[in-house]
Scaffold this active site. Structure first.
Site, PDB file in Angstrom:
ATOM      1  N   ILE A  16       0.691  -1.265  -0.079  1.00 54.89           N
ATOM      2  CA  ILE A  16       0.177   0.036  -0.137  1.00 54.89           C
ATOM      3  C   ILE A  16       0.918   1.130   0.228  1.00 54.89           C
ATOM      4  N   ASN A  36      12.735  -0.646   6.386  1.00 51.03           N
ATOM      5  CA  ASN A  36      13.961  -1.877   6.343  1.00 51.03           C
ATOM      6  C   ASN A  36      13.758  -2.843   5.335  1.00 51.03           C
ATOM      7  N   SER A  38      11.969  -5.433   5.378  1.00 51.26           N
ATOM      8  CA  SER A  38      11.688  -6.552   6.020  1.00 51.26           C
ATOM      9  C   SER A  38      10.669  -7.278   5.158  1.00 51.26           C
ATOM     10  N   ASP A  62      15.429   0.892  10.383  1.00 48.70           N
ATOM     11  CA  ASP A  62      14.510   0.070  11.149  1.00 48.70           C
ATOM     12  C   ASP A  62      13.745   0.933  12.169  1.00 48.70           C
ATOM     13  N   PHE A  84       2.859   3.219   7.505  1.00 44.61           N
ATOM     14  CA  PHE A  84       2.579   1.985   7.199  1.00 44.61           C
ATOM     15  C   PHE A  84       3.173   0.878   7.765  1.00 44.61           C
ATOM     16  N   SER A 128      -7.008  -0.849  10.741  1.00 46.00           N
ATOM     17  CA  SER A 128      -7.461  -1.867   9.606  1.00 46.00           C
ATOM     18  C   SER A 128      -8.988  -2.541  10.166  1.00 46.00           C
ATOM     19  N   TYR A 152      -2.145  -9.341  16.023  1.00 49.34           N
ATOM     20  CA  TYR A 152      -2.130  -8.446  15.047  1.00 49.34           C
ATOM     21  C   TYR A 152      -3.132  -7.152  15.324  1.00 49.34           C
ATOM     22  N   LYS A 156      -3.119  -2.877  16.307  1.00 51.95           N
ATOM     23  CA  LYS A 156      -3.726  -1.500  15.559  1.00 51.95           C
ATOM     24  C   LYS A 156      -4.625  -0.984  16.513  1.00 51.95           C
ATOM     25  N   ARG A 295     -11.884 -21.552   7.345  1.00 48.08           N
ATOM     26  CA  ARG A 295     -10.887 -21.162   7.765  1.00 48.08           C
ATOM     27  C   ARG A 295     -10.929 -20.543   9.342  1.00 48.08           C
ATOM     28  N   GLY A 297     -11.215 -18.324  12.420  1.00 53.46           N
ATOM     29  CA  GLY A 297     -11.089 -16.815  12.727  1.00 53.46           C
ATOM     30  C   GLY A 297     -11.817 -16.194  11.912  1.00 53.46           C
ATOM     31  N   ASP A 298     -12.231 -16.689  10.395  1.00 55.96           N
ATOM     32  CA  ASP A 298     -12.831 -16.022   9.301  1.00 55.96           C
ATOM     33  C   ASP A 298     -14.341 -15.510  10.030  1.00 55.96           C
TER      34      ASP A 298
HETATM   35  P1  NAD Z   1       3.725  -4.611   3.574  1.00 54.45           P
HETATM   36  O1  NAD Z   1       4.237  -5.577   4.242  1.00 54.45           O
HETATM   37  O2  NAD Z   1       3.407  -4.683   1.877  1.00 54.45           O
HETATM   38  O3  NAD Z   1       4.296  -3.178   3.712  1.00 54.45           O
HETATM   39  C1  NAD Z   1       5.032  -2.905   5.099  1.00 54.45           C
HETATM   40  C2  NAD Z   1       6.150  -2.126   4.760  1.00 54.45           C
HETATM   41  O4  NAD Z   1       6.683  -1.888   6.189  1.00 54.45           O
HETATM   42  C3  NAD Z   1       7.241  -3.201   4.225  1.00 54.45           C
HETATM   43  O5  NAD Z   1       7.841  -2.605   3.038  1.00 54.45           O
HETATM   44  C4  NAD Z   1       8.198  -3.793   5.306  1.00 54.45           C
HETATM   45  O6  NAD Z   1       9.498  -3.651   4.912  1.00 54.45           O
HETATM   46  C5  NAD Z   1       8.135  -2.325   6.006  1.00 54.45           C
HETATM   47  N1  NAD Z   1       8.474  -2.630   7.521  1.00 54.45           N
HETATM   48  C6  NAD Z   1       8.088  -3.635   8.418  1.00 54.45           C
HETATM   49  N2  NAD Z   1       8.651  -3.470   9.663  1.00 54.45           N
HETATM   50  C7  NAD Z   1       9.541  -2.284   9.643  1.00 54.45           C
HETATM   51  C8  NAD Z   1      10.262  -1.672  10.495  1.00 54.45           C
HETATM   52  N3  NAD Z   1      10.320  -1.918  11.802  1.00 54.45           N
HETATM   53  N4  NAD Z   1      10.978  -0.436  10.394  1.00 54.45           N
HETATM   54  C9  NAD Z   1      10.755  -0.144   8.863  1.00 54.45           C
HETATM   55  N5  NAD Z   1      10.240  -0.587   7.991  1.00 54.45           N
HETATM   56  C10 NAD Z   1       9.420  -1.560   8.333  1.00 54.45           C
HETATM   57  O7  NAD Z   1       2.199  -4.252   3.957  1.00 54.45           O
HETATM   58  P2  NAD Z   1       1.011  -3.708   3.509  1.00 54.45           P
HETATM   59  O8  NAD Z   1      -0.245  -4.530   2.901  1.00 54.45           O
HETATM   60  O9  NAD Z   1       1.519  -2.320   2.379  1.00 54.45           O
HETATM   61  O10 NAD Z   1       0.311  -2.896   4.811  1.00 54.45           O
HETATM   62  C11 NAD Z   1       0.687  -1.685   5.157  1.00 54.45           C
HETATM   63  C12 NAD Z   1      -0.341  -1.357   6.474  1.00 54.45           C
HETATM   64  O11 NAD Z   1      -1.279  -1.451   6.181  1.00 54.45           O
HETATM   65  C13 NAD Z   1       0.411  -2.250   7.505  1.00 54.45           C
HETATM   66  O12 NAD Z   1       0.393  -1.489   8.718  1.00 54.45           O
HETATM   67  C14 NAD Z   1      -0.794  -3.250   7.489  1.00 54.45           C
HETATM   68  O13 NAD Z   1      -0.947  -3.602   8.853  1.00 54.45           O
HETATM   69  C15 NAD Z   1      -1.858  -2.283   7.388  1.00 54.45           C
HETATM   70  N6  NAD Z   1      -2.981  -2.768   6.544  1.00 54.45           N
HETATM   71  C16 NAD Z   1      -2.880  -3.859   5.676  1.00 54.45           C
HETATM   72  C17 NAD Z   1      -4.066  -4.517   5.198  1.00 54.45           C
HETATM   73  C18 NAD Z   1      -3.741  -5.545   3.819  1.00 54.45           C
HETATM   74  O14 NAD Z   1      -4.808  -6.014   3.429  1.00 54.45           O
HETATM   75  N7  NAD Z   1      -2.714  -5.365   3.036  1.00 54.45           N
HETATM   76  C19 NAD Z   1      -5.228  -4.384   5.501  1.00 54.45           C
HETATM   77  C20 NAD Z   1      -5.343  -3.402   6.660  1.00 54.45           C
HETATM   78  C21 NAD Z   1      -4.362  -2.705   7.067  1.00 54.45           C
HETATM   79  N1  UFG Z   2     -10.203 -17.037   1.433  1.00 59.96           N
HETATM   80  C1  UFG Z   2     -10.357 -18.345   0.716  1.00 59.96           C
HETATM   81  N2  UFG Z   2      -9.194 -18.854  -0.021  1.00 59.96           N
HETATM   82  C2  UFG Z   2      -8.183 -18.520   0.207  1.00 59.96           C
HETATM   83  C3  UFG Z   2      -7.779 -17.078   0.669  1.00 59.96           C
HETATM   84  C4  UFG Z   2      -8.984 -16.492   1.426  1.00 59.96           C
HETATM   85  O1  UFG Z   2     -11.472 -18.909   0.533  1.00 59.96           O
HETATM   86  O2  UFG Z   2      -7.127 -19.122  -0.354  1.00 59.96           O
HETATM   87  C5  UFG Z   2     -11.336 -16.371   1.547  1.00 59.96           C
HETATM   88  C6  UFG Z   2     -11.324 -16.206   3.277  1.00 59.96           C
HETATM   89  O3  UFG Z   2     -11.642 -17.303   3.864  1.00 59.96           O
HETATM   90  C7  UFG Z   2     -12.203 -14.982   3.308  1.00 59.96           C
HETATM   91  C8  UFG Z   2     -11.608 -14.054   2.257  1.00 59.96           C
HETATM   92  O4  UFG Z   2     -11.374 -15.057   1.288  1.00 59.96           O
HETATM   93  O5  UFG Z   2     -13.552 -15.155   3.608  1.00 59.96           O
HETATM   94  C9  UFG Z   2     -10.733 -12.762   2.245  1.00 59.96           C
HETATM   95  O6  UFG Z   2      -9.664 -13.555   2.859  1.00 59.96           O
HETATM   96  P1  UFG Z   2      -8.471 -12.475   2.894  1.00 59.96           P
HETATM   97  O7  UFG Z   2      -7.356 -13.599   3.550  1.00 59.96           O
HETATM   98  O8  UFG Z   2      -8.009 -12.208   1.531  1.00 59.96           O
HETATM   99  O9  UFG Z   2      -8.733 -11.428   3.869  1.00 59.96           O
HETATM  100  P2  UFG Z   2      -9.469 -11.246   5.211  1.00 59.96           P
HETATM  101  O10 UFG Z   2     -10.689 -10.327   5.280  1.00 59.96           O
HETATM  102  O11 UFG Z   2      -9.412 -12.569   6.058  1.00 59.96           O
HETATM  103  O12 UFG Z   2      -8.169 -10.396   5.987  1.00 59.96           O
HETATM  104  C10 UFG Z   2      -7.669  -9.218   5.410  1.00 59.96           C
HETATM  105  C11 UFG Z   2      -6.207  -8.944   6.086  1.00 59.96           C
HETATM  106  C12 UFG Z   2      -6.438  -8.753   7.406  1.00 59.96           C
HETATM  107  C13 UFG Z   2      -7.198  -7.759   7.789  1.00 59.96           C
HETATM  108  C14 UFG Z   2      -8.661  -7.461   7.109  1.00 59.96           C
HETATM  109  C15 UFG Z   2      -9.387  -6.526   7.121  1.00 59.96           C
HETATM  110  O13 UFG Z   2      -5.289 -10.098   5.668  1.00 59.96           O
HETATM  111  O14 UFG Z   2      -5.238  -8.330   7.966  1.00 59.96           O
HETATM  112  O15 UFG Z   2      -8.265  -8.035   5.711  1.00 59.96           O
HETATM  113  O16 UFG Z   2      -8.667  -5.356   6.518  1.00 59.96           O
HETATM  114  F1  UFG Z   2      -7.403  -7.092   9.007  1.00 59.96           F
END
Ligand code: NAD
Ligand code: UFG
Length: 353
Positions: A16, A36, A38, A62, A84, A128, A152, A156, A295, A297-298
């Site tokens: 993102i 960083n 990671s 970091d 982020f 989130s 996790y 948040k 799954r 927790g869903d």
């Molecule tokens: P991502 O893992 O692609 O990006 C996170 C970035 O942060 C990475 O580039 C990683 O290297 C960096 N990072 C992690 N720890 C660090 C540290 N200690 N110091 C410096 N850099 C660090 O994740 P994303 O999908 O882009 O998500 C971004 C944010 O949005 C996260 O906080 C995530 O929890 C939140 N979020 C994501 C989703 C999703 O579905 N992708 C949904 C809800 C919230």
């Molecule tokens: N699903 C499948 N098969 C797969 C993967 C997912 O059927 O192989 C289903 C899941 O059971 C769920 C839906 O697709 O019903 C979406 O699953 P995702 O794993 O893509 O997303 P989640 O809604 O479970 O969770 C995501 C992030 C969380 C975040 C949440 C809300 O992983 O960190 O969205 O932002 F909190």
């Protein structure tokens, strides 16, 4: 926004973050990515440069390294931060909760302290929809009670509360926690997108690997939920719409102090099978799937109430599900081509050398 020119984006090399950095640069902001790597690759910085015509500045730091974060902010001259950086895998957080508390909460404490010391007091935070827990009815409204079903999600919630406390303690602080629903898709250029290592946990990256033949079939986790087709409903949002939401939040913070939580979603939801079918439209062929057990927790339904985002940020999402899938598919193909051409070059390098 004359008083907001230089934005520091923590985690700006991630999924993102990279889209938001590109959008910020295209709106004329100077951006420094603090990451960083990671969970990302440094090549993303060059790809953002290909999209925008200029690479963002990079600080490879970091957030857990307090001294490095402090000395960075002393010199940076940042006007605001979009935060982020953090770990995001729910399952991993259950196995290693301390790593999540250390990285997500500890990293944020260092960040806020360094910002405070440098007089940079505006922050947009990646929260989130997971903070709504499993007790609220859809659509989720920002005023609903929060809950966290895993470590996790707990990070948040805690960080949202930290931001609320910071803004209450000092009227110069302003903060927005944006509660993302399900971000998917990729930049239409195909240059940046979501690229998880190994077998993806999330739905759209998994379908993408089925579509390009790297995985055999989608496992649909449960078709006996109380939903129209029995599979879970989610509010999927295009990552480029999400990126624009951050710019709107920055604009809001330029004019207001205090703390706000805002949902970023479309206000619509789609089932697992609807997403699969949209992806079939995008890639032009039928995709195999099997019904698998639920799954753990869903929750059956997640959907945003988007009225606050419209009212406060003057923002709403535009892309539909097929566009999200089309951009994911385009990125997937381009990424595969990049990997293959990289492998050919490496091979040629070896045989020529
Ligand atoms: P991502 O893992 O692609 O990006 C996170 C970035 O942060 C990475 O580039 C990683 O290297 C960096 N990072 C992690 N720890 C660090 C540290 N200690 N110091 C410096 N850099 C660090 O994740 P994303 O999908 O882009 O998500 C971004 C944010 O949005 C996260 O906080 C995530 O929890 C939140 N979020 C994501 C989703 C999703 O579905 N992708 C949904 C809800 C919230
Ligand atoms: N699903 C499948 N098969 C797969 C993967 C997912 O059927 O192989 C289903 C899941 O059971 C769920 C839906 O697709 O019903 C979406 O699953 P995702 O794993 O893509 O997303 P989640 O809604 O479970 O969770 C995501 C992030 C969380 C975040 C949440 C809300 O992983 O960190 O969205 O932002 F909190």
């Amino acid at each position: 926004m004359g008083n907001m020119k230089h934005i520091v984006v923590t985690g700006g090399a991630g999924f993102i973050g990279s889209h938001t950095v590109a959008a910020l640069q295209q709106e004329g902001f100077a951006v420094t990515v603090l990451d960083n790597f990671s969970n990302s690759d440094p090549s993303v910085i060059g790809r953002i440069g290909q999209i925008t015509g200029q690479c963002p500045a990079l600080a490879e730091i970091d957030l857990r390294d307090r001294d490095a974060v402090f000395s960075f902010f002393r010199e940076a001259g940042a006007d605001a931060v979009i935060h982020f950086a953090g770990f995001k895998a729910v399952g991993e957080s259950c196995l290693h909760p301390l790593d999540y508390f250390h990285n997500n909460i500890g990293g944020t404490v260092n960040l806020l302290a360094a910002m405070d010391a440098a007089g940079c007091k505006r922050i947009v935070f990646s929260s989130s929809a997971t903070v709504y827990g499993d007790k609220n009815p859809v659509p989720f409204v920002e005023t609903m009670p929060t809950g966290a079903a895993n470590p996790y999600g707990r990070t948040k919630r805690v960080i949202e509360e930290m931001l609320s406390d910071m803004t209450a303690s000092d009227p110069a602080w302003s903060a927005a926690a944006l509660r993302y629903f399900n971000p998917v898709g990729a930049h239409p250029s195909g240059l940046i997108g979501e690229n998880p290592n190994g077998i993806p946990d999330n739905l759209v990256p998994y379908i993408a690997k089925v579509a390009c033949g790297e995985l055999e079939a989608l496992r649909v986790f449960g078709n006996d939920y109380d939903t129209p087709d029995g599979t879970c409903l989610r509010d999927y949002i295009h990552v480029c719409d999400l990126a624009k939401g951050h710019i709107c939040a920055m604009r809001y913070l330029a004019e207001h102090t205090g703390f706000e939580t805002v949902n970023l979603g479309t206000g619509r939801s789609a089932s697992v099978l609807e997403v699969l079918h949209a992806y079939e439209t995008a890639c032009g062929r039928k995709l195999p799937y099997v019904i698998a057990p639920r799954r753990p927790g869903d929750i059956p339904r997640m959907q945003a109430d988007v009225r606050k985002a419209k009212r406060l940020l003057h923002w709403s999402a535009e892309s539909d599900l097929v566009t999200m899938c089309r951009d994911s598919w385009h990125f997937t193909i381009m990424q595969k081509e990049r990997r293959e051409s990289h492998a050919v070059h490496r091979h040629q390098g070896v045989s020529e050398g």
